[in-house]
Design a protein around this motif. Sequence first.
Motif, PDB file in Angstrom:
ATOM      1  N   GLN A   1       0.819  -1.208   0.000  1.00  0.00           N
ATOM      2  CA  GLN A   1       0.000   0.000   0.000  1.00  0.00           C
ATOM      3  C   GLN A   1       0.858   1.266   0.000  1.00  0.00           C
ATOM      4  OE1 GLN A   1      -2.405  -0.545   3.508  1.00  0.00           O
ATOM      5  NE2 GLN A   1      -4.112  -1.366   2.335  1.00  0.00           N
ATOM      6  N   ASN A   2       1.929   1.204   0.781  1.00  0.00           N
ATOM      7  CA  ASN A   2       2.816   2.359   0.895  1.00  0.00           C
ATOM      8  C   ASN A   2       4.109   1.877   1.532  1.00  0.00           C
ATOM      9  OD1 ASN A   2       4.147   4.785   2.083  1.00  0.00           O
ATOM     10  ND2 ASN A   2       2.288   5.837   1.397  1.00  0.00           N
ATOM     11  N   TYR A   3       5.241   2.262   0.975  1.00  0.00           N
ATOM     12  CA  TYR A   3       6.519   1.798   1.482  1.00  0.00           C
ATOM     13  C   TYR A   3       6.717   2.164   2.955  1.00  0.00           C
ATOM     14  CZ  TYR A   3      11.518   0.856   1.699  1.00  0.00           C
ATOM     15  OH  TYR A   3      12.742   0.364   2.050  1.00  0.00           O
ATOM     16  N   LEU A   4       6.089   3.248   3.393  1.00  0.00           N
ATOM     17  CA  LEU A   4       6.227   3.660   4.780  1.00  0.00           C
ATOM     18  C   LEU A   4       5.459   2.741   5.737  1.00  0.00           C
ATOM     19  CD1 LEU A   4       6.072   7.535   4.424  1.00  0.00           C
ATOM     20  CD2 LEU A   4       8.082   6.068   4.605  1.00  0.00           C
ATOM     21  N   PHE A   5       4.678   1.815   5.191  1.00  0.00           N
ATOM     22  CA  PHE A   5       4.023   0.800   6.014  1.00  0.00           C
ATOM     23  C   PHE A   5       4.912  -0.428   6.240  1.00  0.00           C
ATOM     24  CE2 PHE A   5      -0.598   2.120   4.810  1.00  0.00           C
ATOM     25  CZ  PHE A   5      -0.533   3.131   5.766  1.00  0.00           C
ATOM     26  N   LEU A   6       6.137  -0.386   5.730  1.00  0.00           N
ATOM     27  CA  LEU A   6       7.033  -1.537   5.882  1.00  0.00           C
ATOM     28  C   LEU A   6       7.176  -1.931   7.351  1.00  0.00           C
ATOM     29  CD1 LEU A   6       9.141  -3.509   4.548  1.00  0.00           C
ATOM     30  CD2 LEU A   6      10.862  -1.825   5.198  1.00  0.00           C
ATOM     31  N   ALA A   7       7.348  -0.935   8.226  1.00  0.00           N
ATOM     32  CA  ALA A   7       7.529  -1.240   9.651  1.00  0.00           C
ATOM     33  C   ALA A   7       6.326  -1.996  10.207  1.00  0.00           C
ATOM     34  CB  ALA A   7       7.755   0.051  10.436  1.00  0.00           C
ATOM     35  N   HIS A   8       5.107  -1.587   9.806  1.00  0.00           N
ATOM     36  CA  HIS A   8       3.901  -2.286  10.258  1.00  0.00           C
ATOM     37  C   HIS A   8       3.880  -3.722   9.720  1.00  0.00           C
ATOM     38  CE1 HIS A   8       1.719   1.135  12.007  1.00  0.00           C
ATOM     39  NE2 HIS A   8       2.226   1.863  11.035  1.00  0.00           N
ATOM     40  N   SER A   9       4.276  -3.898   8.471  1.00  0.00           N
ATOM     41  CA  SER A   9       4.190  -5.212   7.833  1.00  0.00           C
ATOM     42  C   SER A   9       5.137  -6.231   8.456  1.00  0.00           C
ATOM     43  CB  SER A   9       4.480  -5.088   6.338  1.00  0.00           C
ATOM     44  OG  SER A   9       5.861  -4.898   6.089  1.00  0.00           O
ATOM     45  N   LYS A  10       6.186  -5.751   9.105  1.00  0.00           N
ATOM     46  CA  LYS A  10       7.195  -6.637   9.672  1.00  0.00           C
ATOM     47  C   LYS A  10       6.933  -7.011  11.130  1.00  0.00           C
ATOM     48  CE  LYS A  10       9.811  -6.834   6.017  1.00  0.00           C
ATOM     49  NZ  LYS A  10       9.939  -8.121   5.270  1.00  0.00           N
ATOM     50  N   LEU A  11       6.020  -6.313  11.806  1.00  0.00           N
ATOM     51  CA  LEU A  11       5.733  -6.621  13.212  1.00  0.00           C
ATOM     52  C   LEU A  11       4.847  -7.856  13.297  1.00  0.00           C
ATOM     53  CD1 LEU A  11       5.316  -3.063  14.699  1.00  0.00           C
ATOM     54  CD2 LEU A  11       7.073  -4.740  15.293  1.00  0.00           C
ATOM     55  N   ARG A  12       5.473  -8.977  13.078  1.00  0.00           N
ATOM     56  CA  ARG A  12       4.825 -10.281  13.054  1.00  0.00           C
ATOM     57  C   ARG A  12       5.752 -11.293  13.714  1.00  0.00           C
ATOM     58  NH1 ARG A  12       1.767  -7.043  11.386  1.00  0.00           N
ATOM     59  NH2 ARG A  12       0.329  -7.116   9.630  1.00  0.00           N
ATOM     60  N   PRO A  13       5.250 -12.454  14.073  1.00  0.00           N
ATOM     61  CA  PRO A  13       6.151 -13.500  14.583  1.00  0.00           C
ATOM     62  C   PRO A  13       7.099 -13.984  13.494  1.00  0.00           C
ATOM     63  CG  PRO A  13       3.939 -14.366  14.248  1.00  0.00           C
ATOM     64  CD  PRO A  13       3.849 -12.884  14.058  1.00  0.00           C
ATOM     65  N   ALA A  14       8.145 -14.653  13.902  1.00  0.00           N
ATOM     66  CA  ALA A  14       9.099 -15.258  12.973  1.00  0.00           C
ATOM     67  C   ALA A  14       9.563 -16.574  13.569  1.00  0.00           C
ATOM     68  CB  ALA A  14      10.281 -14.332  12.722  1.00  0.00           C
ATOM     69  N   SER A  15       9.897 -17.498  12.707  1.00  0.00           N
ATOM     70  CA  SER A  15      10.382 -18.794  13.164  1.00  0.00           C
ATOM     71  C   SER A  15      11.816 -18.993  12.679  1.00  0.00           C
ATOM     72  CB  SER A  15       9.486 -19.911  12.615  1.00  0.00           C
ATOM     73  OG  SER A  15       9.920 -21.175  13.079  1.00  0.00           O
ATOM     74  N   PHE A  16      12.599 -19.736  13.476  1.00  0.00           N
ATOM     75  CA  PHE A  16      13.960 -20.046  13.034  1.00  0.00           C
ATOM     76  C   PHE A  16      14.389 -21.388  13.601  1.00  0.00           C
ATOM     77  CE2 PHE A  16      14.307 -17.713  16.968  1.00  0.00           C
ATOM     78  CZ  PHE A  16      15.382 -18.262  17.647  1.00  0.00           C
ATOM     79  N   GLY A  17      15.330 -22.030  12.903  1.00  0.00           N
ATOM     80  CA  GLY A  17      15.805 -23.358  13.283  1.00  0.00           C
ATOM     81  C   GLY A  17      15.455 -24.386  12.195  1.00  0.00           C
ATOM     82  N   PRO A  18      15.335 -25.674  12.522  1.00  0.00           N
ATOM     83  CA  PRO A  18      15.510 -26.252  13.847  1.00  0.00           C
ATOM     84  C   PRO A  18      16.976 -26.307  14.322  1.00  0.00           C
ATOM     85  CG  PRO A  18      14.146 -27.658  12.437  1.00  0.00           C
ATOM     86  CD  PRO A  18      14.803 -26.640  11.560  1.00  0.00           C
ATOM     87  N   GLU A  19      17.935 -26.262  13.364  1.00  0.00           N
ATOM     88  CA  GLU A  19      19.323 -26.488  13.745  1.00  0.00           C
ATOM     89  C   GLU A  19      20.139 -25.216  13.618  1.00  0.00           C
ATOM     90  OE1 GLU A  19      21.072 -30.193  12.408  1.00  0.00           O
ATOM     91  OE2 GLU A  19      19.139 -30.868  11.600  1.00  0.00           O
ATOM     92  N   LEU A  20      21.110 -25.057  14.499  1.00  0.00           N
ATOM     93  CA  LEU A  20      22.058 -23.961  14.455  1.00  0.00           C
ATOM     94  C   LEU A  20      23.325 -24.486  13.805  1.00  0.00           C
ATOM     95  CD1 LEU A  20      23.051 -21.110  15.332  1.00  0.00           C
ATOM     96  CD2 LEU A  20      23.698 -22.152  17.521  1.00  0.00           C
ATOM     97  N   ARG A  21      23.620 -23.968  12.610  1.00  0.00           N
ATOM     98  CA  ARG A  21      24.807 -24.400  11.874  1.00  0.00           C
ATOM     99  C   ARG A  21      25.999 -23.587  12.335  1.00  0.00           C
ATOM    100  NH1 ARG A  21      28.109 -23.827   7.403  1.00  0.00           N
ATOM    101  NH2 ARG A  21      28.245 -25.608   5.982  1.00  0.00           N
TER     102      ARG A  21
END
Length: 328
Positions: free
Chosen positions: A198-218
Motif C-alpha cells: 500500500q505504501n513503502y512507509l508501512f514496511l515497519a507495520h508489515s514486519k511486526l509479526r512473529p518469525a520462526s527459526f531453526g531447527p538447527e544452528l549451523r
Amino acid sequence: MHIIQIIDETGNRRVAFRDGETTRLVRATDTTYNLAQEAIIAGQTLVEAVAAKGLGEEVDLAAALAEGRVLAPIAHPDPAHLHLTGTGLTHLGSAATRDAMHQTTDPEKLTDSMKMFRMGLAEGKPAELPGVQPEWFYKGNGTQAIGPGAALVSPGFALDAGEEPEIAGIYLIGPDGTPHRLGFALANEFSDHVTERQNYLFLAHSKLRPASFGPELRLGDLPQHVEGESRIRRDGEVIWAKPFVSGEANMSHFIANLEHHHFKYPIFREPGDVHVHMFGTATLSFADNVRTEAGDVFEIEVADFGLPLRNPLKLAETETAAVRVKSL
C-alpha cells in the motif's frame, strides 16, 4: 556441525550436537544460551565448549521433530532480551519484486526500493568496512520467536500472511559488549506484503509479526552459496514451491557489513542479549500471486542446515478491537 535444543524423553530441556549423521546429547547442558555464555567466558568456540562437556547418548532427531520435541536452537531466559531484526534488499534479484510492489506511474522514476538496492550493489561489499547501510527493520522480541512446528499467527488486522525464506545469524552479546556469532539458522521472516504494498512507509507495520527459526544452528561461517527450496503445503499437497539462494555469492552486501550496521548501535550491544538477525531473500510466494490460507504449512529446506523448518499458518479468530488507553 550443528547444535539443536530439544525436550528429551523425560521432559527436560537439553542441548544436542550433530556431527555428520550422528546426534548426541551434550553432557550437563540444558540450554544453548548457557553453553554459549560459558564458551565466551572460557574463551572457547562452541565446538570446544561441547568437547569440554563431552557427549552422551544418541538422539533420534527425526523422531524428536515428529513428536514436537525440537525447540528453536536458542532462547533467552527473559524473552524481552531476545531481538528479532532483519535487513532487506540484500540479495541479487530481491529488488525486482519489491520494486514492482512500490512502482510509481512514472516508469523512469526509480522507487526508493530500487535506489536502496543499487546502493547495496555499489557499496555493500567494500574493500574496507563499513560499506553503505542496508534497509533495516525490527520484528519483535522473544515473545515473537516461534519454534519449529509451532503456528505462525497472523493478527486479525493483517491483510496478508506470507513466508520469507531466509538465513538468520544468531548472536549473543558478551560481558564486555562484544557481539559473538554462534552460527546460522534457517528462518521464516513472516510478513504482511499487502500492507507493505500500500505504501513503502508501512514496511515497519508489515514486519511486526512473529518469525520462526531453526531447527538447527549451523556452526561456523556461512557458505558462499546456499541453495534450498521454499514450499507451501495445503491439505498435505504442495501448492507452491520455488528454489531460493543465499550466501554472499548471491548477495549485494557482505555479511560483515550487515552485522556492522546492526551492532553499531549501542542498544544492540547489551551484555547477555540474544539477537536473531535475518539477512533477506529474493523468493516470495506472494510474487507469484499465492494467497495463503489458515492451515497452510510453510516449509523451508536447505540440505546444509539439516532438518527443514516447518510452521503452519494460523489466522487470528477475530478482528482486533480498537485499543483504548487509560489515563492515570
